[in-house]
Design an enzyme around this catalytic site. Structure first.
Site, PDB file in Angstrom:
ATOM      1  N   ARG A  87     -13.710  -8.769   1.240  1.00  0.00           N
ATOM      2  CA  ARG A  87     -12.285  -8.494   0.977  1.00  0.00           C
ATOM      3  C   ARG A  87     -11.459  -9.742   1.300  1.00  0.00           C
ATOM      4  O   ARG A  87     -10.503 -10.069   0.602  1.00  0.00           O
ATOM      5  CB  ARG A  87     -11.789  -7.314   1.822  1.00  0.00           C
ATOM      6  CG  ARG A  87     -12.385  -5.962   1.493  1.00  0.00           C
ATOM      7  CD  ARG A  87     -11.911  -5.412   0.160  1.00  0.00           C
ATOM      8  NE  ARG A  87     -10.463  -5.339   0.043  1.00  0.00           N
ATOM      9  CZ  ARG A  87      -9.701  -4.348   0.539  1.00  0.00           C
ATOM     10  NH1 ARG A  87     -10.261  -3.341   1.148  1.00  0.00           N
ATOM     11  NH2 ARG A  87      -8.382  -4.353   0.385  1.00  0.00           N
ATOM     12  N   ARG A  93       0.881  -1.170   0.000  1.00  0.00           N
ATOM     13  CA  ARG A  93       0.000   0.000   0.000  1.00  0.00           C
ATOM     14  C   ARG A  93       0.914   1.214   0.000  1.00  0.00           C
ATOM     15  O   ARG A  93       1.683   1.408   0.956  1.00  0.00           O
ATOM     16  CB  ARG A  93      -0.907  -0.014   1.227  1.00  0.00           C
ATOM     17  CG  ARG A  93      -1.580   1.324   1.467  1.00  0.00           C
ATOM     18  CD  ARG A  93      -2.700   1.255   2.462  1.00  0.00           C
ATOM     19  NE  ARG A  93      -3.853   0.566   1.902  1.00  0.00           N
ATOM     20  CZ  ARG A  93      -5.086   0.629   2.401  1.00  0.00           C
ATOM     21  NH1 ARG A  93      -5.323   1.351   3.486  1.00  0.00           N
ATOM     22  NH2 ARG A  93      -6.076  -0.018   1.835  1.00  0.00           N
ATOM     23  N   GLN A  98     -10.138  -3.854  -3.800  1.00  0.00           N
ATOM     24  CA  GLN A  98     -11.431  -3.406  -3.288  1.00  0.00           C
ATOM     25  C   GLN A  98     -12.527  -3.589  -4.353  1.00  0.00           C
ATOM     26  O   GLN A  98     -13.611  -4.107  -4.057  1.00  0.00           O
ATOM     27  CB  GLN A  98     -11.342  -1.928  -2.876  1.00  0.00           C
ATOM     28  CG  GLN A  98     -12.648  -1.356  -2.383  1.00  0.00           C
ATOM     29  CD  GLN A  98     -13.073  -1.902  -1.032  1.00  0.00           C
ATOM     30  OE1 GLN A  98     -12.302  -1.876  -0.095  1.00  0.00           O
ATOM     31  NE2 GLN A  98     -14.294  -2.388  -0.933  1.00  0.00           N
ATOM     32  N   CYS A 144     -16.320   1.834   0.198  1.00  0.00           N
ATOM     33  CA  CYS A 144     -15.157   0.976   0.461  1.00  0.00           C
ATOM     34  C   CYS A 144     -14.760   0.999   1.930  1.00  0.00           C
ATOM     35  O   CYS A 144     -14.105   0.088   2.407  1.00  0.00           O
ATOM     36  CB  CYS A 144     -13.998   1.390  -0.433  1.00  0.00           C
ATOM     37  SG  CYS A 144     -13.579   3.135  -0.307  1.00  0.00           S
ATOM     38  N   ASP A 183     -17.055   7.326  -1.710  1.00  0.00           N
ATOM     39  CA  ASP A 183     -15.779   7.176  -0.999  1.00  0.00           C
ATOM     40  C   ASP A 183     -15.501   8.501  -0.301  1.00  0.00           C
ATOM     41  O   ASP A 183     -16.141   9.525  -0.595  1.00  0.00           O
ATOM     42  CB  ASP A 183     -14.676   6.832  -2.023  1.00  0.00           C
ATOM     43  CG  ASP A 183     -13.311   6.619  -1.378  1.00  0.00           C
ATOM     44  OD1 ASP A 183     -13.241   6.361  -0.154  1.00  0.00           O
ATOM     45  OD2 ASP A 183     -12.289   6.719  -2.111  1.00  0.00           O
ATOM     46  N   HIS A 192      -7.247   1.063  -6.589  1.00  0.00           N
ATOM     47  CA  HIS A 192      -7.483   0.158  -5.450  1.00  0.00           C
ATOM     48  C   HIS A 192      -8.197  -1.093  -5.991  1.00  0.00           C
ATOM     49  O   HIS A 192      -9.375  -1.336  -5.719  1.00  0.00           O
ATOM     50  CB  HIS A 192      -8.331   0.865  -4.386  1.00  0.00           C
ATOM     51  CG  HIS A 192      -8.324   0.195  -3.049  1.00  0.00           C
ATOM     52  ND1 HIS A 192      -7.533  -0.893  -2.754  1.00  0.00           N
ATOM     53  CD2 HIS A 192      -9.027   0.458  -1.914  1.00  0.00           C
ATOM     54  CE1 HIS A 192      -7.743  -1.257  -1.497  1.00  0.00           C
ATOM     55  NE2 HIS A 192      -8.633  -0.462  -0.970  1.00  0.00           N
TER      56      HIS A 192
HETATM   57  N1  NVA Z   1      -9.779   6.925  -1.496  1.00  0.00           N
HETATM   58  C1  NVA Z   1      -9.476   6.371  -0.193  1.00  0.00           C
HETATM   59  C2  NVA Z   1      -9.774   4.914  -0.174  1.00  0.00           C
HETATM   60  C3  NVA Z   1      -9.583   4.245   1.160  1.00  0.00           C
HETATM   61  C4  NVA Z   1      -9.832   2.769   1.128  1.00  0.00           C
HETATM   62  C5  NVA Z   1      -8.018   6.652   0.133  1.00  0.00           C
HETATM   63  O1  NVA Z   1      -7.170   6.506  -0.739  1.00  0.00           O
HETATM   64  O2  NVA Z   1      -7.746   7.028   1.269  1.00  0.00           O
HETATM   65  N1   CP Z   2     -11.253  -0.228   2.088  1.00  0.00           N
HETATM   66  C1   CP Z   2     -10.008  -0.332   2.569  1.00  0.00           C
HETATM   67  O1   CP Z   2      -9.051  -0.585   1.832  1.00  0.00           O
HETATM   68  O2   CP Z   2      -9.890  -0.168   3.909  1.00  0.00           O
HETATM   69  P1   CP Z   2      -8.529   0.030   4.707  1.00  0.00           P
HETATM   70  O3   CP Z   2      -7.968   1.364   4.299  1.00  0.00           O
HETATM   71  O4   CP Z   2      -8.914  -0.017   6.152  1.00  0.00           O
HETATM   72  O5   CP Z   2      -7.583  -1.078   4.330  1.00  0.00           O
END
Ligand code: NVA
Ligand code: CP
Length: 311
Positions: free
Chosen positions: A289, A103, A133, A261, A221, A130
């Protein structure tokens, strides 16, 4: 050729369907208490430059249920690109582990990891995409009996990593996608152009009501993604009219489902009433997930030409 999962476009529709079928099997195995140690003795390295609940826990629990093991690496541990170059981190890790999940802030970090690692690299979220997801979200819709191809999906909010992965999914699965976002927060032009070239049925507009009208799925989101915290106030103003609330939901089909998400910022992009309401399937998404990521991991290990011995 080594296969990675950085982007939904790394896989064909048929390959994604294989993963969805495998996820269905693995979920049934889990629910019925049938052991499925398909990754016995395999190790997943998990690199996290950003926080996580769902991605972290589901990859870790998923590997455990598959008989494998995980190594969790925080920025403080490896200082990716600072203490050591991304390429060197990849070339060390791939001598020890079977899959790398990361990540990251910058999507290019994933591409660099994938370029240098001989083992598969999975995108656990980047600034650009992502994919885990969205495959899981598609699985959740299939599980509810929807035919993906015939769906009308409204994405309300930021043209961000989630919107980009939904655009890619529209190109692979053929559903109709309407993204409503404020000026200046549109999805990346290259991502949009690429999916339009593939014939995706995609509309980008400004009006949330137009997007929600007659939709089967309303998706949203956070307005401020991880790494954008300094812009939070400005974003709150820009997205003020993009809340998923009861009024917006009334415009969708009466059978419509609401998806997010997570994590949700209650009272911002979505109201409590909708998030906790009967049309919300957000916790099913979170549950899935686990099963979908297990399928992605198994598929990647099976398609890795550099497979090594197992315990
Ligand atoms: N758009 C959000 C998604 C979190 C799962 C982020 O990148 O923080
Ligand atoms: N939706 C998602 O990826 O959640 P986290 O940021 O908690 O991993």
């Amino acid at each position: 050729m080594k296969r990675d999962f950085l982007n939904l476009r790394d896989l064909s529709r048929a390959e994604l369907e294989d993963i969805l079928r495998l996820a269905q099997q693995l979920k049934a195995d889990w629910k019925q208490g049938r052991p499925h140690p398909l990754l016995c003795g395999r190790v997943l390295a998990m690199i996290f430059e950003k926080p996580s609940l769902r991605t972290h826990v589901t990859f870790e629990v998923g590997m455990f249920q598959l008989g494998g093991y995980t190594v969790y690496l925080t920025p403080a541990d490896i200082q990716l690109g600072k203490r050591e170059s991304v390429a060197d981190v990849a070339r060390n890790l791939d001598r020890w582990v079977d899959v790398i999940m990361a990540r990251v802030y910058d999507h290019r970090t994933l591409e660099e990891l994938a370029r240098w690692a001989q083992v598969p690299v999975v995108n656990g979220l980047s600034d650009r995409f992502h994919p885990c997801q969205v495959v899981s979200d598609c699985f959740t819709l299939l599980e509810r009996g929807y035919d993906l191809h015939s769906l009308r999906i409204a994405f309300i909010g930021d043209g961000n990593n989630m919107a980009h992965s939904w655009l890619n999914a529209a190109a692979r699965f053929g559903f109709e996608l309407f993204i409503a976002c404020p000026e200046g927060y549109e999805p990346n032009g290259e991502v949009v152009a690429a999916v339009l070239k593939e014939g995706a049925r995609v509309t980008i507009g400004r009006d949330p009501a137009q997007a929600a009208n007659d939709a089967d799925v309303i998706y949203t989101d956070t307005w401020t993604s991880m790494g954008q915290e300094a812009e939070a106030e400005q974003r709150r103003r820009a997205f003020r009219d993009y809340q998923v609330n009861a009024d917006l939901l009334r415009l969708a089909k009466p059978t419509a489902v609401v998806m997010h998400c997570l994590p949700a910022h209650r009272g911002e992009e979505i109201t409590d009433e909708v998030l906790d309401g009967p049309q919300s399937i957000v916790f099913d998404q979170a549950e899935n997930r686990l099963h979908v990521q297990k399928a992605i991991l198994v598929w990647l290990v099976q398609h890795n030409p550099h497979r090594r011995g197992v315990l």
